[in-house]
Design a protein around this motif. Sequence first.
Motif, mmCIF file in Angstrom:
data_model
loop_
_atom_site.group_PDB
_atom_site.id
_atom_site.type_symbol
_atom_site.label_atom_id
_atom_site.label_comp_id
_atom_site.label_asym_id
_atom_site.label_seq_id
_atom_site.Cartn_x
_atom_site.Cartn_y
_atom_site.Cartn_z
ATOM 1 N N ALA A 177 0.807 -1.225 0.000
ATOM 2 C CA ALA A 177 0.000 0.000 0.000
ATOM 3 C C ALA A 177 0.840 1.274 0.000
ATOM 4 O O ALA A 177 0.556 2.211 0.738
ATOM 5 C CB ALA A 177 -0.930 -0.010 1.219
ATOM 6 N N GLY A 178 1.869 1.333 -0.812
ATOM 7 C CA GLY A 178 2.686 2.557 -0.878
ATOM 8 C C GLY A 178 1.805 3.771 -1.113
ATOM 9 O O GLY A 178 0.955 3.738 -2.000
ATOM 10 N N ASN A 179 2.031 4.816 -0.307
ATOM 11 C CA ASN A 179 1.207 6.014 -0.517
ATOM 12 C C ASN A 179 1.976 7.103 -1.264
ATOM 13 O O ASN A 179 1.598 8.279 -1.224
ATOM 14 C CB ASN A 179 0.567 6.503 0.786
ATOM 15 C CG ASN A 179 1.594 6.871 1.849
ATOM 16 O OD1 ASN A 179 2.560 7.580 1.570
ATOM 17 N ND2 ASN A 179 1.381 6.395 3.068
ATOM 18 N N ASP A 180 3.017 6.690 -1.995
ATOM 19 C CA ASP A 180 3.772 7.675 -2.788
ATOM 20 C C ASP A 180 3.087 8.036 -4.107
ATOM 21 O O ASP A 180 3.676 8.706 -4.954
ATOM 22 C CB ASP A 180 5.224 7.214 -3.017
ATOM 23 C CG ASP A 180 5.339 5.794 -3.516
ATOM 24 O OD1 ASP A 180 4.309 5.172 -3.831
ATOM 25 O OD2 ASP A 180 6.488 5.292 -3.599
ATOM 26 N N ILE A 181 1.817 7.637 -4.264
ATOM 27 C CA ILE A 181 1.018 8.135 -5.396
ATOM 28 C C ILE A 181 0.451 9.520 -5.065
ATOM 29 O O ILE A 181 -0.153 10.164 -5.910
ATOM 30 C CB ILE A 181 -0.139 7.174 -5.765
ATOM 31 C CG1 ILE A 181 -1.152 7.061 -4.610
ATOM 32 C CG2 ILE A 181 0.389 5.798 -6.128
ATOM 33 C CD1 ILE A 181 -2.480 6.427 -5.030
ATOM 34 N N LEU A 182 0.667 9.979 -3.822
ATOM 35 C CA LEU A 182 0.129 11.266 -3.375
ATOM 36 C C LEU A 182 0.719 12.413 -4.193
ATOM 37 O O LEU A 182 1.909 12.420 -4.509
ATOM 38 C CB LEU A 182 0.478 11.456 -1.890
ATOM 39 C CG LEU A 182 -0.086 12.707 -1.216
ATOM 40 C CD1 LEU A 182 -1.610 12.619 -1.087
ATOM 41 C CD2 LEU A 182 0.546 12.904 0.160
ATOM 42 N N GLU A 183 -0.134 13.406 -4.504
ATOM 43 C CA GLU A 183 0.263 14.506 -5.392
ATOM 44 C C GLU A 183 1.519 15.256 -4.933
ATOM 45 O O GLU A 183 2.274 15.750 -5.760
ATOM 46 C CB GLU A 183 -0.902 15.489 -5.576
ATOM 47 C CG GLU A 183 -1.469 16.023 -4.276
ATOM 48 C CD GLU A 183 -2.868 16.628 -4.427
ATOM 49 O OE1 GLU A 183 -3.346 16.783 -5.563
ATOM 50 O OE2 GLU A 183 -3.494 16.924 -3.395
ATOM 51 N N THR A 184 1.750 15.324 -3.632
ATOM 52 C CA THR A 184 2.917 16.076 -3.153
ATOM 53 C C THR A 184 4.156 15.197 -2.951
ATOM 54 O O THR A 184 5.194 15.688 -2.503
ATOM 55 C CB THR A 184 2.581 16.746 -1.796
ATOM 56 O OG1 THR A 184 2.011 15.747 -0.935
ATOM 57 C CG2 THR A 184 1.589 17.880 -1.972
ATOM 58 N N ASP A 185 4.057 13.925 -3.285
ATOM 59 C CA ASP A 185 5.205 13.040 -3.041
ATOM 60 C C ASP A 185 6.355 13.392 -3.995
ATOM 61 O O ASP A 185 6.149 13.487 -5.201
ATOM 62 C CB ASP A 185 4.798 11.570 -3.222
ATOM 63 C CG ASP A 185 5.839 10.635 -2.650
ATOM 64 O OD1 ASP A 185 5.656 10.158 -1.512
ATOM 65 O OD2 ASP A 185 6.877 10.412 -3.338
ATOM 66 N N PRO A 186 7.570 13.543 -3.461
ATOM 67 C CA PRO A 186 8.679 13.948 -4.334
ATOM 68 C C PRO A 186 9.206 12.831 -5.230
ATOM 69 O O PRO A 186 9.943 13.094 -6.174
ATOM 70 C CB PRO A 186 9.759 14.386 -3.338
ATOM 71 C CG PRO A 186 9.452 13.625 -2.093
ATOM 72 C CD PRO A 186 7.968 13.468 -2.047
ATOM 73 N N LEU A 187 8.854 11.579 -4.940
ATOM 74 C CA LEU A 187 9.413 10.467 -5.715
ATOM 75 C C LEU A 187 8.400 9.717 -6.570
ATOM 76 O O LEU A 187 8.782 9.042 -7.520
ATOM 77 C CB LEU A 187 10.100 9.454 -4.773
ATOM 78 C CG LEU A 187 11.243 9.975 -3.904
ATOM 79 C CD1 LEU A 187 11.827 8.848 -3.069
ATOM 80 C CD2 LEU A 187 12.336 10.607 -4.756
ATOM 81 N N GLY A 188 7.129 9.811 -6.248
ATOM 82 C CA GLY A 188 6.132 8.979 -6.952
ATOM 83 C C GLY A 188 5.732 9.508 -8.322
ATOM 84 O O GLY A 188 5.438 8.738 -9.229
ATOM 85 N N GLY A 189 5.683 10.824 -8.459
ATOM 86 C CA GLY A 189 5.378 11.416 -9.770
ATOM 87 C C GLY A 189 3.934 11.281 -10.225
ATOM 88 O O GLY A 189 3.636 11.522 -11.387
#
Length: 324
Positions: free
Chosen positions: A252-264
């Motif tokens: 459940a990685g939450n790096d899909i978030l709009e402000t995430d610096p790595l997910g894009g």
Amino acid sequence: MIPHFIYSNNYDFSLLGVDKFHPFDSKKFSKAWRLFSEKFTPKADFKWIEPDNMVSDKTLLNVHSQKYLNSLSKSKNIAQVIEVYSSRFVPSTLLIKGLLNPIKYACQGTIIATELALKEHTIVMNFGGGYHHAFSDHGEGFCFFADAVISIVEMRNKGLLGENDKVMMIDLDAHRGNGFEELTKHDSAISNFDMYNLHAYPGIHFGDPDDFPFMIPLQPKMRDERYFKLLEEHLDKFLDSQVEPKLIFYNAGNDILETDPLGGLSVSYDGVVRRDKFIIEKLIERNIPTVVMTSGGYTEKSCEIIAELASSIVGVTKNKYRQR
Ligand SMILES: [Zn+2]
């Protein structure tokens, strides 16, 4: 049935300033746990299990090579995995104590979660884990040990999982789980669903889309509406593709978030919370033993989203129980 959560205060990193060079919040796990456990009552709403030891080298050797494990005694090799090259100047004893050992506790957490999920036929969330970029002979992208694969092998060794029992992975971290893919590609009992940003590390999956219908590349900056359309379109097909799976992992990685610096990607906070709840409802409805891992997430909101995910598990489980 009450859900089980695996967490230890040993999960947090203490990186002595190294974390200034990486967006990872080294206290994300304890912050998430505090936010979650303040809302609910242990024993009544959930059961908490704390890993009291790290994963052993013997267990790691079921998936990783001795040469690779030996290489992790050197700072420069640890620095390479976390991609913070200045940390090669930090004494290895400090990196092992502050980083590798916490990750080994979290890895043990995934093993415990998997065993409990199978033995008690329930949903178990580990507040860490989800290291989907770890390979047999090296680590990448902050992932040292392939906790999900290690857990599968461990359960097979213990006889809790047969070689042919179907295991499914739903990986919704923004990055493609290249390590999990590589380690499981010849194992016909394991199937993989991965929605990932094709422009973020490690890039697009080169297999023929007809052969890999559940490797789903996403355009960068994708927003909620399109994201949910794709998820809803493909997830049921994936879940229906296996008859009576024995175990499901949700990364459940939450790096899909709009402000995430790595997910894009550009999914809103409410969108990520909604995604996790949507998955939890699906899996609880299907009544398949499930292991949830937290994987990536590199914003100050990551801990809040993890707490929301755990709260969803408690809420959805309670609702189901009430309906009976
Ligand atoms: Zn990620």
